[in-house]
Design a protein around this motif. Sequence first.
Motif, PDB file in Angstrom:
ATOM      1  N   VAL A   1      14.819  -4.303  27.321  1.00 47.46           N
ATOM      2  CA  VAL A   1      15.119  -5.243  28.396  1.00 47.46           C
ATOM      3  C   VAL A   1      16.514  -4.958  28.941  1.00 47.46           C
ATOM      4  CG1 VAL A   1      15.579  -7.663  28.955  1.00 47.46           C
ATOM      5  CG2 VAL A   1      13.599  -7.073  27.576  1.00 47.46           C
ATOM      6  N   PHE A   2      17.473  -4.750  28.034  1.00 49.48           N
ATOM      7  CA  PHE A   2      18.837  -4.500  28.491  1.00 49.48           C
ATOM      8  C   PHE A   2      18.911  -3.194  29.290  1.00 49.48           C
ATOM      9  CE2 PHE A   2      23.017  -2.599  28.164  1.00 49.48           C
ATOM     10  CZ  PHE A   2      23.784  -3.629  28.665  1.00 49.48           C
ATOM     11  N   ARG A   3      18.308  -2.160  28.753  1.00 50.79           N
ATOM     12  CA  ARG A   3      18.417  -0.831  29.349  1.00 50.79           C
ATOM     13  C   ARG A   3      17.684  -0.754  30.697  1.00 50.79           C
ATOM     14  NH1 ARG A   3      15.543   3.696  28.556  1.00 50.79           N
ATOM     15  NH2 ARG A   3      14.104   2.506  27.257  1.00 50.79           N
ATOM     16  N   ARG A   4      16.474  -1.351  30.746  1.00 52.78           N
ATOM     17  CA  ARG A   4      15.643  -1.181  31.935  1.00 52.78           C
ATOM     18  C   ARG A   4      15.850  -2.276  32.978  1.00 52.78           C
ATOM     19  NH1 ARG A   4      10.924   1.630  31.515  1.00 52.78           N
ATOM     20  NH2 ARG A   4      10.854   1.206  33.741  1.00 52.78           N
ATOM     21  N   ILE A   5      16.260  -3.464  32.551  1.00 49.78           N
ATOM     22  CA  ILE A   5      16.327  -4.587  33.487  1.00 49.78           C
ATOM     23  C   ILE A   5      17.763  -5.088  33.663  1.00 49.78           C
ATOM     24  CG2 ILE A   5      15.426  -6.888  34.047  1.00 49.78           C
ATOM     25  CD1 ILE A   5      13.260  -4.684  33.791  1.00 49.78           C
ATOM     26  N   THR A   6      18.401  -5.517  32.567  1.00 51.86           N
ATOM     27  CA  THR A   6      19.718  -6.143  32.684  1.00 51.86           C
ATOM     28  C   THR A   6      20.745  -5.175  33.253  1.00 51.86           C
ATOM     29  OG1 THR A   6      19.101  -7.267  30.646  1.00 51.86           O
ATOM     30  CG2 THR A   6      21.329  -7.629  31.461  1.00 51.86           C
TER      31      THR A   6
ATOM     32  N   VAL B   1      34.833  -0.493  30.091  1.00 53.39           N
ATOM     33  CA  VAL B   1      33.482  -0.920  30.472  1.00 53.39           C
ATOM     34  C   VAL B   1      32.604  -1.018  29.223  1.00 53.39           C
ATOM     35  CG1 VAL B   1      31.363  -0.137  31.597  1.00 53.39           C
ATOM     36  CG2 VAL B   1      33.505  -0.161  32.867  1.00 53.39           C
ATOM     37  N   ALA B   2      32.733  -0.011  28.340  1.00 54.45           N
ATOM     38  CA  ALA B   2      31.910   0.000  27.129  1.00 54.45           C
ATOM     39  C   ALA B   2      32.207  -1.206  26.245  1.00 54.45           C
ATOM     40  CB  ALA B   2      32.151   1.286  26.343  1.00 54.45           C
ATOM     41  N   LEU B   3      33.454  -1.703  26.293  1.00 54.18           N
ATOM     42  CA  LEU B   3      33.810  -2.882  25.495  1.00 54.18           C
ATOM     43  C   LEU B   3      33.432  -4.170  26.212  1.00 54.18           C
ATOM     44  CD1 LEU B   3      37.395  -1.965  24.222  1.00 54.18           C
ATOM     45  CD2 LEU B   3      35.281  -2.042  22.896  1.00 54.18           C
ATOM     46  N   ALA B   4      33.669  -4.195  27.528  1.00 57.95           N
ATOM     47  CA  ALA B   4      33.537  -5.452  28.263  1.00 57.95           C
ATOM     48  C   ALA B   4      32.085  -5.860  28.457  1.00 57.95           C
ATOM     49  CB  ALA B   4      34.233  -5.341  29.620  1.00 57.95           C
ATOM     50  N   VAL B   5      31.167  -4.899  28.613  1.00 55.38           N
ATOM     51  CA  VAL B   5      29.775  -5.272  28.875  1.00 55.38           C
ATOM     52  C   VAL B   5      29.176  -6.053  27.698  1.00 55.38           C
ATOM     53  CG1 VAL B   5      27.453  -4.399  29.303  1.00 55.38           C
ATOM     54  CG2 VAL B   5      29.379  -3.513  30.618  1.00 55.38           C
ATOM     55  N   PRO B   6      29.253  -5.526  26.460  1.00 53.36           N
ATOM     56  CA  PRO B   6      28.723  -6.337  25.354  1.00 53.36           C
ATOM     57  C   PRO B   6      29.490  -7.643  25.154  1.00 53.36           C
ATOM     58  CG  PRO B   6      29.457  -4.171  24.572  1.00 53.36           C
ATOM     59  CD  PRO B   6      29.696  -4.205  26.030  1.00 53.36           C
ATOM     60  N   ALA B   7      30.819  -7.592  25.344  1.00 52.02           N
ATOM     61  CA  ALA B   7      31.616  -8.816  25.162  1.00 52.02           C
ATOM     62  C   ALA B   7      31.207  -9.865  26.182  1.00 52.02           C
ATOM     63  CB  ALA B   7      33.100  -8.489  25.290  1.00 52.02           C
ATOM     64  N   ALA B   8      31.074  -9.458  27.441  1.00 46.68           N
ATOM     65  CA  ALA B   8      30.691 -10.404  28.492  1.00 46.68           C
ATOM     66  C   ALA B   8      29.291 -10.938  28.234  1.00 46.68           C
ATOM     67  CB  ALA B   8      30.751  -9.728  29.859  1.00 46.68           C
ATOM     68  N   LEU B   9      28.403 -10.077  27.766  1.00 46.82           N
ATOM     69  CA  LEU B   9      27.030 -10.488  27.457  1.00 46.82           C
ATOM     70  C   LEU B   9      27.039 -11.578  26.392  1.00 46.82           C
ATOM     71  CD1 LEU B   9      24.073  -9.659  28.129  1.00 46.82           C
ATOM     72  CD2 LEU B   9      24.125  -8.270  26.090  1.00 46.82           C
ATOM     73  N   ALA B  10      27.832 -11.345  25.323  1.00 47.24           N
ATOM     74  CA  ALA B  10      27.891 -12.313  24.233  1.00 47.24           C
ATOM     75  C   ALA B  10      28.471 -13.634  24.714  1.00 47.24           C
ATOM     76  CB  ALA B  10      28.731 -11.755  23.088  1.00 47.24           C
TER      77      ALA B  10
ATOM     78  N   MET C   1      36.037  -7.372  32.667  1.00 46.57           N
ATOM     79  CA  MET C   1      35.416  -8.587  32.141  1.00 46.57           C
ATOM     80  C   MET C   1      35.045  -9.546  33.263  1.00 46.57           C
ATOM     81  SD  MET C   1      34.876  -9.056  28.899  1.00 46.57           S
ATOM     82  CE  MET C   1      35.046 -10.746  28.380  1.00 46.57           C
ATOM     83  N   ARG C   2      36.009  -9.791  34.144  1.00 46.65           N
ATOM     84  CA  ARG C   2      35.771 -10.733  35.246  1.00 46.65           C
ATOM     85  C   ARG C   2      34.548 -10.328  36.066  1.00 46.65           C
ATOM     86  NH1 ARG C   2      37.016 -15.745  35.105  1.00 46.65           N
ATOM     87  NH2 ARG C   2      36.314 -15.099  33.069  1.00 46.65           N
ATOM     88  N   LEU C   3      34.520  -9.065  36.470  1.00 51.15           N
ATOM     89  CA  LEU C   3      33.433  -8.621  37.349  1.00 51.15           C
ATOM     90  C   LEU C   3      32.083  -8.605  36.632  1.00 51.15           C
ATOM     91  CD1 LEU C   3      35.891  -7.583  39.228  1.00 51.15           C
ATOM     92  CD2 LEU C   3      34.061  -6.214  40.207  1.00 51.15           C
ATOM     93  N   VAL C   4      32.097  -8.172  35.372  1.00 54.93           N
ATOM     94  CA  VAL C   4      30.833  -8.104  34.642  1.00 54.93           C
ATOM     95  C   VAL C   4      30.323  -9.518  34.333  1.00 54.93           C
ATOM     96  CG1 VAL C   4      29.718  -7.300  32.529  1.00 54.93           C
ATOM     97  CG2 VAL C   4      31.336  -5.834  33.694  1.00 54.93           C
ATOM     98  N   MET C   5      31.265 -10.418  33.978  1.00 61.52           N
ATOM     99  CA  MET C   5      30.883 -11.809  33.733  1.00 61.52           C
ATOM    100  C   MET C   5      30.260 -12.416  34.983  1.00 61.52           C
ATOM    101  SD  MET C   5      31.874 -13.299  30.697  1.00 61.52           S
ATOM    102  CE  MET C   5      32.783 -14.809  30.779  1.00 61.52           C
ATOM    103  N   ALA C   6      30.892 -12.151  36.137  1.00 57.40           N
ATOM    104  CA  ALA C   6      30.367 -12.687  37.391  1.00 57.40           C
ATOM    105  C   ALA C   6      28.961 -12.144  37.645  1.00 57.40           C
ATOM    106  CB  ALA C   6      31.295 -12.325  38.546  1.00 57.40           C
ATOM    107  N   ALA C   7      28.754 -10.859  37.325  1.00 63.20           N
ATOM    108  CA  ALA C   7      27.435 -10.264  37.529  1.00 63.20           C
ATOM    109  C   ALA C   7      26.400 -10.926  36.619  1.00 63.20           C
ATOM    110  CB  ALA C   7      27.490  -8.766  37.266  1.00 63.20           C
ATOM    111  N   PHE C   8      26.777 -11.209  35.363  1.00 64.00           N
ATOM    112  CA  PHE C   8      25.854 -11.867  34.431  1.00 64.00           C
ATOM    113  C   PHE C   8      25.512 -13.269  34.909  1.00 64.00           C
ATOM    114  CE2 PHE C   8      27.048  -8.925  30.847  1.00 64.00           C
ATOM    115  CZ  PHE C   8      25.774  -8.450  30.680  1.00 64.00           C
ATOM    116  N   THR C   9      26.553 -13.992  35.362  1.00 62.96           N
ATOM    117  CA  THR C   9      26.329 -15.368  35.787  1.00 62.96           C
ATOM    118  C   THR C   9      25.410 -15.411  37.002  1.00 62.96           C
ATOM    119  OG1 THR C   9      28.617 -15.661  35.142  1.00 62.96           O
ATOM    120  CG2 THR C   9      27.547 -17.538  36.163  1.00 62.96           C
ATOM    121  N   GLY C  10      25.581 -14.443  37.904  1.00 62.44           N
ATOM    122  CA  GLY C  10      24.813 -14.475  39.146  1.00 62.44           C
ATOM    123  C   GLY C  10      23.404 -13.920  39.016  1.00 62.44           C
TER     124      GLY C  10
END
Lengths: 264, 351
Positions: free
Chosen positions: A174-179, A77-86, A146-155
Amino acid sequence: MHKNGPIALLFHSLVVAFVLAPLVVVCLVAFTPENTLSIPTTSFSLRWFAAIFQHPDFVPSFYNSLWLATLAATISVALAVPAALAIDRYRFPGRDWLNGLFLSPLIIPHLVLGVALLRLFALIGATGSFAWLVASHVIIVTPYVMRLVMAAFTGMDRSAEQAAETLGASHWTVFRRITAPMILPGITGGWLLAFINSFDELTMSIFVTSPQTVTLPVRMYMYATESIDPMMAAVSALMIALTAGAMLVLDRAFGLDKILVGQK
Amino acid sequence: MGFLTLQSLSKVFGDFTAVRDVDLSVAQGEFVSLLGPSGCGKTTTLQMIAGLVEPTKGTITLDGRDITREKPSRRGLGIVFQSYALFPHMTVAENVAFGLEMRKVARPERDRRVSEMLGLVHLASFAERYPRQLSGGQRQRVAIARALVIQPPVLLLDEPLSNLDAKLREEMQFELRRIQRSVGTTTIMVTHDQAEALSISDRVVVMEQGRMTQIDAPYRLYERPATAFISSFVGKMNRIEAVWRGGRAEAAGLGLPSEAASLPDGASIGVAVRPEKILLGAAGQGLFDGTVTSRFFLGSYWLFNVETPVGNVVVSLPNQGAEPVAEGALVSLGWPPESASIVAAAAGAAA
């Protein structure tokens, strides 16, 4: 709402029965007093459950697996969240390549990965290390996160982030409080999937575990190749009970719909 | 120099120019609307003011300070997004408090200002609700409160009423104006709804294809549209194709009264008349006669389609209680010269 006809109902019932029947059978067999895999007919017995805890190897393996899955899921999770964000937010050279790299463990057979990692670990002298076992599990569970976090970002509605920014929040705030709170369903769902996949993984683990780091699936596999007795069924029944219990607790505490689907 | 000034502001996306050399000066406390169809560049202009889109060219100054390249988080402007963009995981009070929290306003003062602002938008009893528990109109007011609580020098509204149903939209128009008057914040609103722009703005800026084509008070915009596009976009307008002959407009052999113009003989022109400026009379008593082909009752007024020698003419009549002429009736149409303006002919008016 559309109502199901009798044939559709029958079909649905058959599908559900097909999915559940093996689980029910395993759970029943676990309670047999006999020495063979058989459905108890005359009486129920807990002797095979007792046998697990008397067996010297199963309990340490269970803790091994629990630790391994927890660490692997958390690191992933710690790797995938920043990767998916980028990957979701920025257009940079090598973006598609990186996306492919993160998802590739889904395509590569675990058997191949196991052999390759065994060779690698032997080369760098890391055979049997728990840390490297965790690393190899991180590789295979990351695509799910990655798949699930990417889907969350897209949606997600980006304007909430813009709103926070115009109200004076820095990027990190913004990331900590909102995203992060807004993609939480994706993160928890991804973590759960990763945990389950790691906890369940056998093919690759056979190659990369050592006697000290044997995981529960590997232990069960090794045990089953030597002898088939109802203890296997008892272990399986315990795992089913644990998973069901965990799901129940999660559902009560947060609501599974909310965690996995993001419904409010 | 205005309070907020845009100078030759432009935005180019690839080979598409979204906003082209926009110049605008907004006075302190003024309510200005950017009006235009979708794709005219009005939202991009707003986003450049907000700092969410970087201008390709031009400058933005706020109270004498150049903010063109400043981060949105440092501009301190209040923005209400089209989707409201409320934080779904925070209560109404937490949403409104967010901006104050970012400004490190102490707790007691923060609470006081939040409750004061919620009172202003009539949401005091909803402070502990989550956005999903609110109706569209309530969410919109939360978004306004959240933007205003930081006491921004400028309030930016991006299509703030477009997600509301018709009745609520009308109520919120006046509500918006009331709130804006009571806090006196300079406001810029983007909208594609001409009725909305006309009813609440001090000035309306019409945008077409990335350019500003008219900046005027609402009634002047309506009475004196600068382009053919504006005349058809703002309110309803009849266009009668005519020819200028002997110092007056002529169509189908009939002389049409209009404002004076100096045009060469035989020039093709259009005569533009608003439906409500046309007088409906008994047959033979006006400029020309026509037959009512259809009639619509719209509550406060009636709308008629009248077939005449110069083409179909739309006429509106206030509802005075009694039933007006029926479909199929022969009527006469007329208007005073000052009600009809001369516009470019249709061929050249394809703007």
